[in-house]
Design a protein around this motif. Structure first.
Motif, PDB file in Angstrom:
ATOM      1  N   GLY A  31       0.719  -1.262  -0.020  1.00  0.00           N
ATOM      2  CA  GLY A  31       0.120   0.132   0.081  1.00  0.00           C
ATOM      3  C   GLY A  31       0.821   1.197   0.076  1.00  0.00           C
ATOM      4  O   GLY A  31       1.971   1.137  -0.611  1.00  0.00           O
ATOM      5  N   PRO A  32       0.372   2.400   0.523  1.00  0.00           N
ATOM      6  CA  PRO A  32       0.961   3.741   0.385  1.00  0.00           C
ATOM      7  C   PRO A  32       1.991   3.866   1.571  1.00  0.00           C
ATOM      8  O   PRO A  32       2.678   5.048   1.458  1.00  0.00           O
ATOM      9  CB  PRO A  32      -0.102   4.564   0.557  1.00  0.00           C
ATOM     10  N   ARG A 113     -12.335   0.793  -9.514  1.00  0.00           N
ATOM     11  CA  ARG A 113     -11.141   1.647 -10.106  1.00  0.00           C
ATOM     12  C   ARG A 113     -11.082   2.944  -8.934  1.00  0.00           C
ATOM     13  O   ARG A 113      -9.982   3.362  -8.964  1.00  0.00           O
ATOM     14  CB  ARG A 113     -11.528   2.118 -11.516  1.00  0.00           C
ATOM     15  N   ALA A 116      -8.966   2.101  -6.085  1.00  0.00           N
ATOM     16  CA  ALA A 116      -7.672   1.958  -6.442  1.00  0.00           C
ATOM     17  C   ALA A 116      -6.918   3.479  -6.361  1.00  0.00           C
ATOM     18  O   ALA A 116      -5.847   3.216  -5.703  1.00  0.00           O
ATOM     19  CB  ALA A 116      -7.544   1.392  -7.806  1.00  0.00           C
ATOM     20  N   ARG A 117      -7.413   4.369  -6.735  1.00  0.00           N
ATOM     21  CA  ARG A 117      -7.100   5.654  -6.637  1.00  0.00           C
ATOM     22  C   ARG A 117      -6.905   6.027  -5.181  1.00  0.00           C
ATOM     23  O   ARG A 117      -5.883   6.643  -4.882  1.00  0.00           O
ATOM     24  CB  ARG A 117      -7.947   6.815  -7.579  1.00  0.00           C
ATOM     25  N   ARG A 120      -3.995   4.502  -3.249  1.00  0.00           N
ATOM     26  CA  ARG A 120      -2.552   4.728  -3.528  1.00  0.00           C
ATOM     27  C   ARG A 120      -2.358   5.953  -2.506  1.00  0.00           C
ATOM     28  O   ARG A 120      -1.184   6.112  -2.300  1.00  0.00           O
ATOM     29  CB  ARG A 120      -2.609   5.333  -4.935  1.00  0.00           C
ATOM     30  N   ASP A 188      -3.201  -5.025  -6.839  1.00  0.00           N
ATOM     31  CA  ASP A 188      -2.535  -4.263  -8.055  1.00  0.00           C
ATOM     32  C   ASP A 188      -1.552  -3.070  -7.286  1.00  0.00           C
ATOM     33  O   ASP A 188      -0.797  -2.456  -7.981  1.00  0.00           O
ATOM     34  CB  ASP A 188      -3.044  -3.876  -8.986  1.00  0.00           C
ATOM     35  N   GLU A 189      -2.505  -2.400  -6.179  1.00  0.00           N
ATOM     36  CA  GLU A 189      -1.903  -1.243  -5.430  1.00  0.00           C
ATOM     37  C   GLU A 189      -1.112  -1.614  -4.354  1.00  0.00           C
ATOM     38  O   GLU A 189      -0.309  -0.968  -3.605  1.00  0.00           O
ATOM     39  CB  GLU A 189      -2.964  -0.411  -5.074  1.00  0.00           C
ATOM     40  N   TYR A 191      -1.457  -4.105  -1.951  1.00  0.00           N
ATOM     41  CA  TYR A 191      -2.132  -4.682  -0.772  1.00  0.00           C
ATOM     42  C   TYR A 191      -2.314  -6.355  -0.570  1.00  0.00           C
ATOM     43  O   TYR A 191      -2.240  -6.773  -1.826  1.00  0.00           O
ATOM     44  CB  TYR A 191      -3.464  -4.124  -0.618  1.00  0.00           C
TER      45      TYR A 191
END
Length: 344
Positions: A31-32, A113, A116-117, A120, A188-189, A191
């Motif tokens: 993750g971020p 989606r 997903a943003r 991030r 994909d991010e 996690y």
């Protein structure tokens, strides 16, 4: 020479492992980052967006034909998760499972989606989802058909009962696919499944047969007794069973709301409407004067009201604080919803 052979036997497998790891499709981070603010995100349709609760966010009450009806009083805003800094409500009234997922055409507006943003920038710790009713079951259309049947003095449930289970069965893989999309966009991010909690929430029966006769009309709930009983005792329960199956298939937790509205359904309170957790037949009379808004004049009917959303959020809060994989929301002695662990 023997030593060299032994060294090769030992070293070559290690090199192979290193090459595999170096070429791994998984990202290097989770993750971020730990310092990012934590977020709770809601996805789904009207029961999650806050339809019926009023206090809709600007831009979601018909502006530019956006009828998502995201309410500041939606259940997610009554859900408390320790450490969460920000709550996002991506749910939209009328949404299908495909629109929650990535969509057939990689729609950038899909809720997955959008998630997903968010993922991030924020450290998403919890995702709560309610969807499926607008797919093959078309639950809103069912209530509309039963409303028309009241005018025609006919029972709508007799015709629906035979096909209802097959409708639910067709819904299950669509919900499962959307849930896998949610899992995938988070993967994909960066996690992992253990880095966040995914919860599927089912639907509460908005109506029931236990209501005064003088409200079984356009003054409140114009639905026939047999249809009201079928919705409460059969349709909503089978819908919840299908959603439980989809949640289990993707390893998500499940919160069953099918009996959450018992004795609090629309019109059940009689003269004491404040005791109800669902809207009665609701008509936007001002909207009827506008051709565009007129199509949505009944949109708020038979949805959880602000009191209902507050109770759903309360139950979700308590459920998230447990380790249970699934539970049912039922009223406690004080009349508040609490999660009761399901036992097989």
């Amino acid at each position: 020479m023997l030593r060299r052979l032994v060294a090769l036997v030992v070293v070559l497998p290690l090199l192979a492992v290193l090459l595999v790891v170096a070429d791994s499709p998984f990202p290097d981070r989770l993750g971020p980052g730990r310092d990012a603010p934590a977020a709770l995100v809601a996805l789904g349709d009207s029961t999650m967006s806050g339809e019926g609760a009023g206090s809709y966010e600007p831009g979601t009450d018909g502006e530019n034909d956006n009828w998502c009806h995201r309410s500041t009083k939606a259940s997610v805003h009554s859900t408390t998760v320790p450490g969460v800094d920000r709550v996002f409500n991506l749910a939209c009234s009328g949404t299908s499972a495909e629109q929650v997922g990535v969509g057939a055409n990689d729609d950038p507006g899909s809720q997955a989606r959008q998630l997903a943003r968010i993922a991030r920038e924020y450290r998403v710790t919890t995702v709560v989802v309610a969807m499926g009713a607008n797919d093959d079951p078309k639950f809103g259309d069912v209530l509309g058909a039963c409303l028309r049947a009241w005018f025609d003095r006919a029972d709508c449930s007799k015709g629906l009962a035979d096909e209802w289970r097959s409708r639910v069965d067709r819904m299950v893989p669509k919900v499962e696919r959307a849930l896998r999309d949610i899992r995938q966009v988070l993967r994909d991010e960066g996690y992992t499944p253990l880095s966040y909690t995914l919860v599927v929430q089912s639907y509460a029966a908005p109506v029931g047969p236990d209501l005064p006769n003088d409200l079984q009309n356009l003054a409140g709930c114009p639905l026939r007794t047999g249809d009201l009983r079928w919705v409460r005792d059969t349709a909503v329960g089978e819908l919840s069973s299908g959603l439980r199956k989809a949640a289990s298939a993707v390893g998500a937790r499940f919160l069953d709301l099918s009996k959450a509205g018992a004795k609090r359904e629309a019109c059940a309170g009689g003269k004491n409407q404040d005791s109800e957790w669902f809207t009665r037949l609701t008509v936007d009379f001002d909207g009827l004067r506008d051709e565009v808004r007129a199509r949505h004049a009944l949109q708020e009917s038979f949805h959880p009201n602000a009191r209902g959303h507050a109770q759903f959020g309360r139950c979700m809060t308590e459920f998230l604080a447990t380790q249970s994989r699934e539970a049912s929301c039922v009223a406690d002695r004080d009349g508040n919803l609490t999660p009761v662990t399901n036992r097989d």
